[in-house]
Structures are given as C-alpha cells and as structure tokens.
Design a protein around this motif. Structure first.
Motif, mmCIF file in Angstrom:
data_model
loop_
_atom_site.group_PDB
_atom_site.id
_atom_site.type_symbol
_atom_site.label_atom_id
_atom_site.label_comp_id
_atom_site.label_asym_id
_atom_site.label_seq_id
_atom_site.Cartn_x
_atom_site.Cartn_y
_atom_site.Cartn_z
ATOM 1 N N SER A 124 7.057 2.433 -13.451
ATOM 2 C CA SER A 124 7.945 3.425 -12.835
ATOM 3 C C SER A 124 9.334 2.826 -12.674
ATOM 4 O O SER A 124 9.481 1.731 -12.134
ATOM 5 N N HIS A 125 10.342 3.570 -13.142
ATOM 6 C CA HIS A 125 11.738 3.145 -12.987
ATOM 7 C C HIS A 125 12.251 3.708 -11.664
ATOM 8 O O HIS A 125 12.537 4.899 -11.555
ATOM 9 N N VAL A 126 12.360 2.861 -10.669
ATOM 10 C CA VAL A 126 12.804 3.294 -9.346
ATOM 11 C C VAL A 126 14.309 3.561 -9.347
ATOM 12 O O VAL A 126 14.799 4.472 -8.682
ATOM 13 N N MET A 127 15.057 2.758 -10.102
ATOM 14 C CA MET A 127 16.508 2.924 -10.219
ATOM 15 C C MET A 127 16.877 2.981 -11.697
ATOM 16 O O MET A 127 16.319 2.234 -12.507
ATOM 17 N N ASN A 128 17.792 3.863 -12.041
ATOM 18 C CA ASN A 128 18.268 3.960 -13.421
ATOM 19 C C ASN A 128 19.690 3.443 -13.595
ATOM 20 O O ASN A 128 20.233 3.447 -14.706
ATOM 21 N N GLU A 129 20.305 3.030 -12.493
ATOM 22 C CA GLU A 129 21.637 2.447 -12.537
ATOM 23 C C GLU A 129 21.787 1.504 -11.363
ATOM 24 O O GLU A 129 21.043 1.577 -10.389
ATOM 25 N N VAL A 179 14.135 -2.556 -5.052
ATOM 26 C CA VAL A 179 13.217 -2.526 -6.192
ATOM 27 C C VAL A 179 13.823 -1.635 -7.283
ATOM 28 O O VAL A 179 14.317 -0.544 -7.008
ATOM 29 N N ILE A 180 13.794 -2.116 -8.523
ATOM 30 C CA ILE A 180 14.302 -1.305 -9.632
ATOM 31 C C ILE A 180 13.179 -0.789 -10.529
ATOM 32 O O ILE A 180 13.338 0.223 -11.216
ATOM 33 N N ALA A 181 12.027 -1.464 -10.519
ATOM 34 C CA ALA A 181 10.897 -1.023 -11.335
ATOM 35 C C ALA A 181 9.609 -1.574 -10.753
ATOM 36 O O ALA A 181 9.571 -2.691 -10.220
ATOM 37 N N THR A 182 8.547 -0.783 -10.838
ATOM 38 C CA THR A 182 7.223 -1.214 -10.377
ATOM 39 C C THR A 182 6.193 -0.856 -11.434
ATOM 40 O O THR A 182 6.442 -0.017 -12.304
ATOM 41 N N VAL A 183 5.035 -1.474 -11.330
ATOM 42 C CA VAL A 183 3.938 -1.131 -12.229
ATOM 43 C C VAL A 183 2.688 -0.917 -11.385
ATOM 44 O O VAL A 183 2.405 -1.670 -10.455
ATOM 45 N N SER A 184 1.969 0.163 -11.680
ATOM 46 C CA SER A 184 0.775 0.488 -10.906
ATOM 47 C C SER A 184 -0.362 0.869 -11.841
ATOM 48 O O SER A 184 -0.153 1.200 -13.009
ATOM 49 N N VAL A 185 -1.589 0.821 -11.306
ATOM 50 C CA VAL A 185 -2.771 1.203 -12.073
ATOM 51 C C VAL A 185 -2.974 2.702 -11.916
ATOM 52 O O VAL A 185 -2.880 3.228 -10.798
ATOM 53 N N PRO A 186 -3.222 3.433 -12.993
ATOM 54 C CA PRO A 186 -3.454 4.877 -12.892
ATOM 55 C C PRO A 186 -4.610 5.186 -11.953
ATOM 56 O O PRO A 186 -5.572 4.421 -11.865
ATOM 57 N N ALA A 187 -4.519 6.306 -11.260
ATOM 58 C CA ALA A 187 -5.551 6.690 -10.293
ATOM 59 C C ALA A 187 -6.917 6.780 -10.950
ATOM 60 O O ALA A 187 -7.933 6.386 -10.382
ATOM 61 N N GLY A 188 -6.988 7.294 -12.159
ATOM 62 C CA GLY A 188 -8.254 7.416 -12.876
ATOM 63 C C GLY A 188 -8.897 6.071 -13.111
ATOM 64 O O GLY A 188 -10.103 5.900 -12.944
ATOM 65 N N ALA A 189 -8.075 5.095 -13.469
ATOM 66 C CA ALA A 189 -8.606 3.751 -13.733
ATOM 67 C C ALA A 189 -9.135 3.121 -12.458
ATOM 68 O O ALA A 189 -10.148 2.437 -12.454
ATOM 69 N N VAL A 190 -8.469 3.371 -11.334
ATOM 70 C CA VAL A 190 -8.918 2.840 -10.051
ATOM 71 C C VAL A 190 -10.270 3.440 -9.695
ATOM 72 O O VAL A 190 -11.183 2.761 -9.237
#
Length: 207
Positions: A124-129, A179-190
């Motif tokens: 997820s891109h939290v910030m684009n600039e 934070v400018i970007a994060t990575v998470s596990v999809p809900a389905g995978a969890v």
C-alpha cells in the motif's frame, strides 16, 4: 518545460469571464521581490500541460512578452464540474534561494520483493508525494523508491527515501518521519493460515 503567456491589463470577475469565453485562462506570476504580473494563457494548451506530472513538480520557463523567467506552478483553480481551468498562479524562482516543493514518489519493483513474491503480500502506498527542500537547480522531477527488498510486515518511512545530493526533507517531515508504504498479508491468506493451524489446546491429529 516552456509555458507561453501574455500580459493582461483587465482584472475582475467580468474581465476573467470574458477572457475564458475566448479560450484563455487568467493567471498571475509573483515573488522574488518583483511586482506581480497579470497574465493570460491558452486554455487548451494549459489544460493538457496540467495533466503531466512534471508540470506540477518542475521548474518552468515562463515566456511573457518575449522575456523568459523561471517559475513554479503554485496554485490551480478548476471549475467544480466542467473540464475548465479557472485561474493559475506561478511563483518566480530565485536560483540562489532554496524552495520547498512536493515531489512525486515513483514506487518500483514491488512485484519482485520477498513480501509479494514469497509472501503474497499487498503493498500500500500511503504517500504519493513528499515535501523536500533544495536549490531550484537541484530540484528532482520525481523520487524513485525501490521496493525489491521489502519484507512482509515491513513499512518504509520518509527517511528511507533516497535523496539526491543537495536535496533534503523539510524539517517537519524529517521530524515526523511518516510512513510512505506498507505491506500486509491479504485477509484471505490470513484466514487460510488460521484454518490450517490447530486450535489452542488442541493436539495435532495423530498420523
């Protein structure tokens, strides 16, 4: 990028409306301890230029009456529902004074990162600039963020952005380090992992 404009002498709501009716957009250029100058620009050319990312984050060569000066786009007013630019502001640039500018972030290589390739994560891109400070001659068109080493659960912050020499984060961004970007596990995978794991206190099935 070059912008061609013409001086205008009339101002006010009525004059601006008549100007727009002829396919022109009213504007102003100010700053650098020089008197503000009223200008008009071809609407269609301006509208198409505004669709380019670089037009919003680059030093522009503004030509008015045969004289060219360097400016930054500072403000644009759009019609609420028509594809119409109502007014545009440009700020003169002093080559010897630092400017504060929001620069686009270009995220690359997410698809080859361990987070995505091995962990099926979603980036997820939290910030684009991001807002930076530098002399006009050092202004980058954009900043590239390499995500190839991103791991599951990891976040990238403002201080992780690689900055060219002579370019700094503005003080409040440096201090807050958002934070400018994060990575998470999809809900389905969890859910699948939870279903596969034995419940608390439950012994594994005997083979």
């Amino acid at each position: 990028m070059k912008v061609v404009a013409f001086e205008r002498s009339l101002q006010g709501t009525g004059a601006s409306r008549r100007l727009r009716n002829t396919g022109k957009t009213p504007g102003i250029v100010y700053g650098a301890n020089v008197d503000p100058k009223l200008i008009e620009l071809d609407h269609n050319a301006l509208y198409h230029a505004l669709r380019k990312e670089a037009f919003h984050s680059s030093i522009l060569d503004l030509e008015v009456g045969g004289t060219t000066e360097q400016v930054l786009l500072r403000d644009v007013q759009y019609h609420p529902f028509k594809q119409l630019v109502l007014h545009v502001d440009f700020l003169r640039v002093d080559p010897n004074h630092k400017i504060h500018m929001k620069i686009p972030l270009h995220f690359v290589n997410a698809e080859v990162s361990p987070a995505v390739k091995l962990g099926s994560g979603i980036v997820s891109h939290v910030m684009n600039e991001i807002e930076i400070s530098c002399l006009p001659g050092k202004l980058p068109e954009f900043l590239e963020i390499d995500l190839s080493k991103l791991e599951l659960g990891q976040s990238l912050h403002a201080k992780d952005v690689p900055l060219p020499q002579g370019v700094d984060l503005v003080p409040h961004v440096e201090q807050e380090n958002p934070v400018i970007a994060t990575v998470s596990v999809p809900a389905g995978a969890v859910s699948e992992e939870a279903a596969a794991a034995p419940a608390a206190g439950e012994a594994p099935a005997a083979s």
